[in-house]
Design a protein around this motif. Sequence first.
Motif, PDB file in Angstrom:
ATOM      1  N   ILE A  32      13.238  -5.103   6.904  1.00 28.26           N
ATOM      2  CA  ILE A  32      14.056  -5.890   7.828  1.00 28.26           C
ATOM      3  C   ILE A  32      15.306  -6.424   7.126  1.00 28.26           C
ATOM      4  CG2 ILE A  32      14.121  -7.997   9.232  1.00 28.26           C
ATOM      5  CD1 ILE A  32      11.204  -7.535   9.896  1.00 28.26           C
ATOM      6  N   LYS A  33      15.156  -6.805   5.854  1.00 28.98           N
ATOM      7  CA  LYS A  33      16.297  -7.323   5.090  1.00 28.98           C
ATOM      8  C   LYS A  33      17.194  -6.204   4.558  1.00 28.98           C
ATOM      9  CE  LYS A  33      16.948 -11.038   3.864  1.00 28.98           C
ATOM     10  NZ  LYS A  33      17.838 -12.102   4.414  1.00 28.98           N
ATOM     11  N   GLY A  34      16.822  -4.951   4.779  1.00 29.40           N
ATOM     12  CA  GLY A  34      17.622  -3.837   4.313  1.00 29.40           C
ATOM     13  C   GLY A  34      17.553  -3.609   2.822  1.00 29.40           C
ATOM     14  N   GLN A  35      16.404  -3.954   2.211  1.00 34.57           N
ATOM     15  CA  GLN A  35      16.252  -3.832   0.758  1.00 34.57           C
ATOM     16  C   GLN A  35      15.152  -2.844   0.372  1.00 34.57           C
ATOM     17  OE1 GLN A  35      15.474  -7.880  -0.407  1.00 34.57           O
ATOM     18  NE2 GLN A  35      17.618  -8.483  -0.279  1.00 34.57           N
ATOM     19  N   ILE A 186       9.216 -12.567  -2.699  1.00 36.81           N
ATOM     20  CA  ILE A 186       8.931 -11.294  -2.025  1.00 36.81           C
ATOM     21  C   ILE A 186       9.000 -10.138  -3.019  1.00 36.81           C
ATOM     22  CG2 ILE A 186       9.713  -9.677  -0.268  1.00 36.81           C
ATOM     23  CD1 ILE A 186       8.397 -12.164   0.852  1.00 36.81           C
ATOM     24  N   LEU A 187      10.008 -10.178  -3.879  1.00 37.47           N
ATOM     25  CA  LEU A 187      10.148  -9.109  -4.870  1.00 37.47           C
ATOM     26  C   LEU A 187       8.980  -9.109  -5.843  1.00 37.47           C
ATOM     27  CD1 LEU A 187      12.008  -6.891  -6.102  1.00 37.47           C
ATOM     28  CD2 LEU A 187      12.782  -8.654  -7.677  1.00 37.47           C
ATOM     29  N   SER A 188       8.509 -10.292  -6.239  1.00 37.25           N
ATOM     30  CA  SER A 188       7.373 -10.384  -7.163  1.00 37.25           C
ATOM     31  C   SER A 188       6.136  -9.761  -6.552  1.00 37.25           C
ATOM     32  CB  SER A 188       7.117 -11.850  -7.527  1.00 37.25           C
ATOM     33  OG  SER A 188       8.223 -12.413  -8.193  1.00 37.25           O
ATOM     34  N   MET A 189       5.860 -10.072  -5.284  1.00 39.99           N
ATOM     35  CA  MET A 189       4.713  -9.473  -4.608  1.00 39.99           C
ATOM     36  C   MET A 189       4.869  -7.964  -4.516  1.00 39.99           C
ATOM     37  SD  MET A 189       3.591 -12.107  -1.552  1.00 39.99           S
ATOM     38  CE  MET A 189       5.215 -12.320  -0.807  1.00 39.99           C
ATOM     39  N   LEU A 210       5.396   0.823   1.448  1.00 37.89           N
ATOM     40  CA  LEU A 210       6.149  -0.372   1.777  1.00 37.89           C
ATOM     41  C   LEU A 210       7.083  -0.162   2.965  1.00 37.89           C
ATOM     42  CD1 LEU A 210       7.138  -1.206  -1.907  1.00 37.89           C
ATOM     43  CD2 LEU A 210       5.480  -2.483  -0.555  1.00 37.89           C
ATOM     44  N   VAL A 211       7.504   1.069   3.186  1.00 32.31           N
ATOM     45  CA  VAL A 211       8.521   1.348   4.210  1.00 32.31           C
ATOM     46  C   VAL A 211       7.927   1.900   5.502  1.00 32.31           C
ATOM     47  CG1 VAL A 211      10.582   2.699   4.734  1.00 32.31           C
ATOM     48  CG2 VAL A 211      10.278   1.733   2.449  1.00 32.31           C
TER      49      VAL A 211
END
Length: 290
Positions: A32-35, A186-189, A210-211
């Motif tokens: 959703i955040k485009g990452q 979020i990145l850590s998880m 993840l996607v």
Amino acid sequence: MDVLTSYSFYIVALGTVILSFASGIVGTVSVIKGQSLIGDAVGHATFPGVLAAFMLFGVMETYTLALGAVIFGIIAFLAIQIISGYSKVSLDSALALILSSFFGLGMALKSFVQGNPDYGSTQGIDNFIFGQAAYMLRSDVYLIIGASIISIILFIVLYPKIRIYIFDPVYSNTVGISSRWMNFTILSMTIVLIAVGLKAVGAILIVNLLVAPAVIGSLWSNRFSVVLIIAGCAGAVSAFAGTYVSTVMTGIATGPAIILALSVLVIFSMLFGRKGLIRKSIRRKQGVSL
């Protein structure tokens, strides 16, 4: 059918199902955040971390290799931020550079280790490329379950803040929710789930966990909570199906089997989902008739 009555199969399947459920939920935020491409770059970057940990400690032990994967994942993310933030290189170019460089380093280390008898047995390293749940040890499953459950619990606790952080970043900063801290959480998880899931799915395909579930969820609903539930369930169902196929059919790695199952669900959702092609076609025809 004998596989479905096997205790060892259910132990392995439990690990991949919980991993995929957690990855589907956490990955939805990145999509959703485009990452989502950051997860792809980090996933490839964890592979040399596995090799580096093996070279340093000389053991094919789950927790040691996972720690090496986490460290290299963090290094890759920091490198992406530095390159894109302090140079004229765009984010897309930085992602491509880090992904190819780190994975190339991993393949070089793999060739060096396998060609050097001083490192002893390297059996099992190939599983970290494409994943092979059939060869997972009980310690691998315990690590996956532990990391996944912690990620899910943390996500539930932070859910109100995560929702505000995603959909209203201005208000998020106003009420004291640090965007930098939420992004780091979020990145850590994401990095932890990637690291513990390497042996099950592999460095190349882990990002699909993840996607793809997030894509499936978004094709069926506009409500964030519903998208999360659908994404988690889609990942879990695909993991069970892929693990079963890879266990029954010799020579098929678990990672590709799970991703193929996810791909089937993606295609089905693109056709029959609430925002799928068939639904859109029906609404278009109804609009014309009216």
